[in-house]
Design a protein around this motif. Structure first.
Motif, PDB file in Angstrom:
ATOM      1  N   THR A 152       0.836  -1.204   0.000  1.00  0.00           N
ATOM      2  CA  THR A 152       0.000   0.000   0.000  1.00  0.00           C
ATOM      3  C   THR A 152       0.868   1.250   0.000  1.00  0.00           C
ATOM      4  OG1 THR A 152      -1.790  -1.144   1.166  1.00  0.00           O
ATOM      5  CG2 THR A 152      -1.768   1.260   1.271  1.00  0.00           C
ATOM      6  N   TRP A 153       1.896   1.254   0.811  1.00  0.00           N
ATOM      7  CA  TRP A 153       2.789   2.411   0.907  1.00  0.00           C
ATOM      8  C   TRP A 153       3.540   2.641  -0.399  1.00  0.00           C
ATOM      9  CZ3 TRP A 153       8.164   2.581   0.525  1.00  0.00           C
ATOM     10  CH2 TRP A 153       8.765   3.784   0.929  1.00  0.00           C
ATOM     11  N   ALA A 154       3.892   1.555  -1.109  1.00  0.00           N
ATOM     12  CA  ALA A 154       4.740   1.661  -2.291  1.00  0.00           C
ATOM     13  C   ALA A 154       4.016   2.185  -3.528  1.00  0.00           C
ATOM     14  CB  ALA A 154       5.344   0.295  -2.617  1.00  0.00           C
ATOM     15  N   GLN A 155       2.685   2.155  -3.524  1.00  0.00           N
ATOM     16  CA  GLN A 155       1.954   2.559  -4.717  1.00  0.00           C
ATOM     17  C   GLN A 155       2.365   3.964  -5.177  1.00  0.00           C
ATOM     18  OE1 GLN A 155       0.020   0.409  -6.439  1.00  0.00           O
ATOM     19  NE2 GLN A 155       0.641  -1.061  -4.859  1.00  0.00           N
ATOM     20  N   GLU A 156       2.660   4.072  -6.477  1.00  0.00           N
ATOM     21  CA  GLU A 156       3.039   5.346  -7.116  1.00  0.00           C
ATOM     22  C   GLU A 156       4.393   5.885  -6.648  1.00  0.00           C
ATOM     23  OE1 GLU A 156       1.291   6.309  -9.697  1.00  0.00           O
ATOM     24  OE2 GLU A 156      -0.002   4.606  -9.249  1.00  0.00           O
ATOM     25  N   LYS A 157       5.165   5.081  -5.895  1.00  0.00           N
ATOM     26  CA  LYS A 157       6.488   5.540  -5.495  1.00  0.00           C
ATOM     27  C   LYS A 157       7.465   5.425  -6.669  1.00  0.00           C
ATOM     28  CE  LYS A 157       6.396   6.581  -1.005  1.00  0.00           C
ATOM     29  NZ  LYS A 157       4.956   6.572  -0.759  1.00  0.00           N
ATOM     30  N   THR A 188      12.970   6.813 -16.437  1.00  0.00           N
ATOM     31  CA  THR A 188      13.172   6.107 -15.178  1.00  0.00           C
ATOM     32  C   THR A 188      11.962   5.213 -14.930  1.00  0.00           C
ATOM     33  OG1 THR A 188      12.081   7.696 -13.704  1.00  0.00           O
ATOM     34  CG2 THR A 188      14.377   8.127 -14.270  1.00  0.00           C
ATOM     35  N   ALA A 189      12.192   4.093 -14.267  1.00  0.00           N
ATOM     36  CA  ALA A 189      11.108   3.161 -13.963  1.00  0.00           C
ATOM     37  C   ALA A 189      11.330   2.563 -12.584  1.00  0.00           C
ATOM     38  CB  ALA A 189      11.023   2.057 -15.024  1.00  0.00           C
ATOM     39  N   SER A 190      10.240   2.296 -11.890  1.00  0.00           N
ATOM     40  CA  SER A 190      10.291   1.741 -10.541  1.00  0.00           C
ATOM     41  C   SER A 190       9.273   0.618 -10.416  1.00  0.00           C
ATOM     42  CB  SER A 190       9.968   2.820  -9.497  1.00  0.00           C
ATOM     43  OG  SER A 190      10.864   3.900  -9.578  1.00  0.00           O
ATOM     44  N   ALA A 191       9.608  -0.391  -9.628  1.00  0.00           N
ATOM     45  CA  ALA A 191       8.680  -1.489  -9.355  1.00  0.00           C
ATOM     46  C   ALA A 191       8.990  -2.060  -7.979  1.00  0.00           C
ATOM     47  CB  ALA A 191       8.790  -2.580 -10.421  1.00  0.00           C
ATOM     48  N   SER A 192       8.050  -2.802  -7.420  1.00  0.00           N
ATOM     49  CA  SER A 192       8.282  -3.517  -6.173  1.00  0.00           C
ATOM     50  C   SER A 192       7.632  -4.896  -6.264  1.00  0.00           C
ATOM     51  CB  SER A 192       7.743  -2.735  -4.970  1.00  0.00           C
ATOM     52  OG  SER A 192       6.383  -2.391  -5.135  1.00  0.00           O
ATOM     53  N   TYR A 193       8.165  -5.839  -5.468  1.00  0.00           N
ATOM     54  CA  TYR A 193       7.749  -7.235  -5.552  1.00  0.00           C
ATOM     55  C   TYR A 193       7.659  -7.852  -4.158  1.00  0.00           C
ATOM     56  CZ  TYR A 193       9.014  -6.719 -10.466  1.00  0.00           C
ATOM     57  OH  TYR A 193       9.094  -6.283 -11.767  1.00  0.00           O
ATOM     58  N   ARG A 194       6.854  -8.894  -4.059  1.00  0.00           N
ATOM     59  CA  ARG A 194       6.724  -9.684  -2.840  1.00  0.00           C
ATOM     60  C   ARG A 194       6.584 -11.148  -3.226  1.00  0.00           C
ATOM     61  NH1 ARG A 194       0.753  -9.179  -0.264  1.00  0.00           N
ATOM     62  NH2 ARG A 194       1.624 -10.959   0.850  1.00  0.00           N
ATOM     63  N   VAL A 195       6.568 -12.033  -2.227  1.00  0.00           N
ATOM     64  CA  VAL A 195       6.327 -13.461  -2.457  1.00  0.00           C
ATOM     65  C   VAL A 195       4.897 -13.777  -2.026  1.00  0.00           C
ATOM     66  CG1 VAL A 195       7.016 -15.822  -1.922  1.00  0.00           C
ATOM     67  CG2 VAL A 195       8.755 -14.035  -2.072  1.00  0.00           C
ATOM     68  N   ALA A 196       4.134 -14.413  -2.904  1.00  0.00           N
ATOM     69  CA  ALA A 196       2.771 -14.837  -2.597  1.00  0.00           C
ATOM     70  C   ALA A 196       2.555 -16.225  -3.176  1.00  0.00           C
ATOM     71  CB  ALA A 196       1.742 -13.861  -3.166  1.00  0.00           C
ATOM     72  N   GLU A 197       2.174 -17.176  -2.318  1.00  0.00           N
ATOM     73  CA  GLU A 197       1.962 -18.558  -2.747  1.00  0.00           C
ATOM     74  C   GLU A 197       3.190 -19.099  -3.480  1.00  0.00           C
ATOM     75  OE1 GLU A 197      -1.608 -18.399  -5.050  1.00  0.00           O
ATOM     76  OE2 GLU A 197      -2.900 -18.135  -3.294  1.00  0.00           O
ATOM     77  N   ASN A 198       4.361 -18.813  -2.908  1.00  0.00           N
ATOM     78  CA  ASN A 198       5.652 -19.276  -3.405  1.00  0.00           C
ATOM     79  C   ASN A 198       5.978 -18.763  -4.797  1.00  0.00           C
ATOM     80  OD1 ASN A 198       8.018 -20.698  -2.682  1.00  0.00           O
ATOM     81  ND2 ASN A 198       7.466 -22.362  -4.082  1.00  0.00           N
TER      82      ASN A 198
END
Length: 282
Positions: free
Chosen positions: A74-79, A237-247
């Motif tokens: 939620t915090w990372a959106q549009e960062k 410039t480009a930015s993205a973020s990632y997490r682990v969900a269901e491996n």
């Protein structure tokens, strides 16, 4: 007229660099990496120092408390990570490699975050730890006749304790099953990357943590001129973020922007990247 980039075509998908498989079929996760790609010219053209297409990427994983990924998402959106909202890894120079990670001179690589800037990034969503640091030095087993110092990523003390790792040789950290974390560059000449054996994701969860990544990309047509860039200069410039969900590693957010001299935003760009590992790009 200069061939300034208008899109991110040709720039690798960050997910393809985060989830990798070795030739022996062992699966790895990239924790830290800073790859770059530069247009190659024939020698007679390169001698004229022509404009050159240049792209780079910074991949950076952090340890966060288990279950906190939704808060970070939620915090990372549009960062835009070019705003430096997240802490950088520590640069460790002229320290003894064999003293890692417990000696006082390695304190900056313990993993604690001491430099969160809430004036620019806002309040820190939850606890956050570094997974590693950047090392420049002689190593311990390297050839003393090398032209330059050894450079590699290594795990933070926090990550080593979380995974119960021990060092065996330069830039390899083992558990009972073998190599668990390593940087292949010093031995193979491959690009620097701190790699985690994929089956250890469950051990991170068992210890009460999970991983959250940021990806920062730069894409430009570099013109070797003196002074400030010319008025028609454009870059992406480009930015993205990632997490682990269901491996599976999955995309949390992405943002790509075309800029002109100022810097001034020209427009937001479409960035056609995968949302999950199993997806097919495009």
């Amino acid at each position: 007229m200069h061939d300034y980039p208008e899109d991110l075509d040709g720039v690798p998908d960050p997910l393809d660099l985060l989830a990798v498989t070795a030739p022996d079929t062992t699966r790895w996760i990239t924790l830290l990496s800073a790859p770059g790609w530069k247009q190659e010219h024939p020698p007679e053209i390169a001698a004229l120092r022509p404009p050159t297409r240049d792209s780079w990427m910074q991949l950076h994983a952090y340890l966060i408390p288990l279950g906190a990924a939704s808060k970070w998402a939620t915090w990372a959106q549009e960062k835009d990570w070019h705003g430096r909202w997240m802490p950088d890894w520590a640069d460790m120079e002229n320290v003894l490699l064999r003293a890692h990670p417990t000696a006082p001179e390695w304190k900056a690589a313990e993993g604690d975050i001491d430099d969160w800037d809430d004036r620019s990034g806002g309040e820190q969503p939850t606890e956050l730890f570094q997974v590693g640091a950047w090392y420049g030095g002689t190593g311990t087993d390297g050839d003393a006749s090398a032209d330059e110092e050894t450079r590699a990523f290594l795990p933070s003390r926090k990550l080593m304790e979380t995974l119960r790792l021990e060092s065996r040789g330069d830039f390899e950290w083992w558990d009972d099953a073998g190599v668990a974390v390593f940087d292949p560059a010093p031995k193979s000449g491959a690009p620097n990357a701190l790699l985690l054996r994929r089956d250890l994701l469950h051990r991170i969860e068992d210890a009460g943590y999970e991983l959250f990544w940021t990806a920062l990309v730069g894409h430009e047509h570099f013109v070797p001129e003196h002074g400030a860039p010319r008025g028609d200069y454009r870059w992406i410039t480009a930015s993205a973020s990632y997490r682990v969900a269901e491996n599976q590693l999955e995309l949390v957010h992405s943002l790509a922007t075309l800029f002109k001299v100022g810097p001034e935003k020209v427009r937001t760009l479409a960035w056609n990247i995968k949302t999950r590992e199993s997806d097919v790009r495009g």
